[in-house]
Design a protein around this motif. Sequence first.
Motif, PDB file in Angstrom:
ATOM      1  N   CYS A   1       0.847  -1.191   0.000  1.00 46.55           N
ATOM      2  CA  CYS A   1       0.000   0.000   0.000  1.00 46.55           C
ATOM      3  C   CYS A   1       0.887   1.247   0.000  1.00 46.55           C
ATOM      4  N   PRO A   2       0.811   2.068  -1.053  1.00 50.00           N
ATOM      5  CA  PRO A   2       1.677   3.243  -1.128  1.00 50.00           C
ATOM      6  C   PRO A   2       1.415   4.257  -0.018  1.00 50.00           C
ATOM      7  N   THR A   3       0.175   4.386   0.389  1.00 51.93           N
ATOM      8  CA  THR A   3      -0.151   5.324   1.462  1.00 51.93           C
ATOM      9  C   THR A   3       0.485   4.878   2.771  1.00 51.93           C
ATOM     10  N   CYS A   4       0.362   3.605   3.084  1.00 50.68           N
ATOM     11  CA  CYS A   4       0.945   3.084   4.325  1.00 50.68           C
ATOM     12  C   CYS A   4       2.473   3.145   4.289  1.00 50.68           C
ATOM     13  N   ARG A   5       3.058   2.845   3.136  1.00 49.90           N
ATOM     14  CA  ARG A   5       4.524   2.938   3.017  1.00 49.90           C
ATOM     15  C   ARG A   5       4.987   4.363   3.264  1.00 49.90           C
ATOM     16  N   ARG A   6       4.273   5.345   2.682  1.00 51.11           N
ATOM     17  CA  ARG A   6       4.634   6.750   2.865  1.00 51.11           C
ATOM     18  C   ARG A   6       4.494   7.157   4.325  1.00 51.11           C
ATOM     19  N   LEU A   7       3.396   6.732   4.953  1.00 47.79           N
ATOM     20  CA  LEU A   7       3.187   7.088   6.358  1.00 47.79           C
ATOM     21  C   LEU A   7       4.209   6.418   7.271  1.00 47.79           C
ATOM     22  N   ARG A   8       4.603   5.177   6.977  1.00 50.81           N
ATOM     23  CA  ARG A   8       5.640   4.515   7.785  1.00 50.81           C
ATOM     24  C   ARG A   8       6.966   5.246   7.666  1.00 50.81           C
ATOM     25  N   ALA A   9       7.304   5.665   6.443  1.00 55.64           N
ATOM     26  CA  ALA A   9       8.555   6.416   6.249  1.00 55.64           C
ATOM     27  C   ALA A   9       8.501   7.746   6.993  1.00 55.64           C
ATOM     28  N   GLU A  10       7.347   8.396   6.931  1.00 59.56           N
ATOM     29  CA  GLU A  10       7.168   9.664   7.631  1.00 59.56           C
ATOM     30  C   GLU A  10       7.259   9.453   9.143  1.00 59.56           C
ATOM     31  N   GLU A  11       6.683   8.345   9.618  1.00 55.78           N
ATOM     32  CA  GLU A  11       6.748   8.016  11.054  1.00 55.78           C
ATOM     33  C   GLU A  11       8.195   7.803  11.498  1.00 55.78           C
ATOM     34  N   ARG A  12       8.946   7.020  10.729  1.00 55.00           N
ATOM     35  CA  ARG A  12      10.353   6.770  11.080  1.00 55.00           C
ATOM     36  C   ARG A  12      11.155   8.067  11.124  1.00 55.00           C
ATOM     37  N   GLU A  13      10.925   8.945  10.157  1.00 50.86           N
ATOM     38  CA  GLU A  13      11.631  10.231  10.122  1.00 50.86           C
ATOM     39  C   GLU A  13      11.252  11.089  11.326  1.00 50.86           C
ATOM     40  N   ALA A  14       9.983  11.080  11.675  1.00 53.50           N
ATOM     41  CA  ALA A  14       9.527  11.865  12.826  1.00 53.50           C
ATOM     42  C   ALA A  14      10.168  11.352  14.113  1.00 53.50           C
ATOM     43  N   VAL A  15      10.258  10.047  14.273  1.00 49.16           N
ATOM     44  CA  VAL A  15      10.903   9.472  15.463  1.00 49.16           C
ATOM     45  C   VAL A  15      12.379   9.850  15.479  1.00 49.16           C
ATOM     46  N   ARG A  16      13.021   9.792  14.310  1.00 50.42           N
ATOM     47  CA  ARG A  16      14.444  10.145  14.221  1.00 50.42           C
ATOM     48  C   ARG A  16      14.671  11.597  14.649  1.00 50.42           C
ATOM     49  N   ARG A  17      13.730  12.492  14.270  1.00 47.89           N
ATOM     50  CA  ARG A  17      13.830  13.903  14.633  1.00 47.89           C
ATOM     51  C   ARG A  17      13.417  14.172  16.077  1.00 47.89           C
ATOM     52  N   GLY A  18      12.777  13.199  16.704  1.00 49.09           N
ATOM     53  CA  GLY A  18      12.298  13.395  18.069  1.00 49.09           C
ATOM     54  C   GLY A  18      10.898  13.987  18.112  1.00 49.09           C
ATOM     55  N   ASP A  19      10.208  14.005  16.970  1.00 55.15           N
ATOM     56  CA  ASP A  19       8.851  14.543  16.886  1.00 55.15           C
ATOM     57  C   ASP A  19       7.856  13.406  17.124  1.00 55.15           C
ATOM     58  N   HIS A  20       7.704  13.041  18.391  1.00 51.95           N
ATOM     59  CA  HIS A  20       6.874  11.887  18.740  1.00 51.95           C
ATOM     60  C   HIS A  20       5.393  12.142  18.510  1.00 51.95           C
ATOM     61  N   SER A  21       4.978  13.382  18.548  1.00 51.98           N
ATOM     62  CA  SER A  21       3.582  13.723  18.265  1.00 51.98           C
ATOM     63  C   SER A  21       3.245  13.392  16.810  1.00 51.98           C
ATOM     64  N   HIS A  22       4.121  13.790  15.893  1.00 51.21           N
ATOM     65  CA  HIS A  22       3.878  13.514  14.475  1.00 51.21           C
ATOM     66  C   HIS A  22       3.971  12.012  14.208  1.00 51.21           C
ATOM     67  N   ALA A  23       4.898  11.335  14.864  1.00 46.45           N
ATOM     68  CA  ALA A  23       5.014   9.879  14.699  1.00 46.45           C
ATOM     69  C   ALA A  23       3.714   9.196  15.127  1.00 46.45           C
ATOM     70  N   THR A  24       3.133   9.655  16.233  1.00 45.55           N
ATOM     71  CA  THR A  24       1.861   9.099  16.699  1.00 45.55           C
ATOM     72  C   THR A  24       0.754   9.397  15.695  1.00 45.55           C
TER      73      THR A  24
END
Length: 61
Positions: A22-45
Amino acid sequence: MPVPFRQLGAAARPESASPPTCPTCRRLRAEEREAVRRGDHSHATDCRVLIARHPHAGAAR
């Protein structure tokens, strides 16, 4: 002793929760990983919630 955030997120959302193609889920997972890497836990959630709510054809709820 508090559990680190990453462990909570990984335990709360199994990788098999949505189709891996699913391209949407893949994009959101990548966005989640990047948010966690940046320390943006709100966006990751937010990304986890969107993945959980994202409909897939033929998926039973």
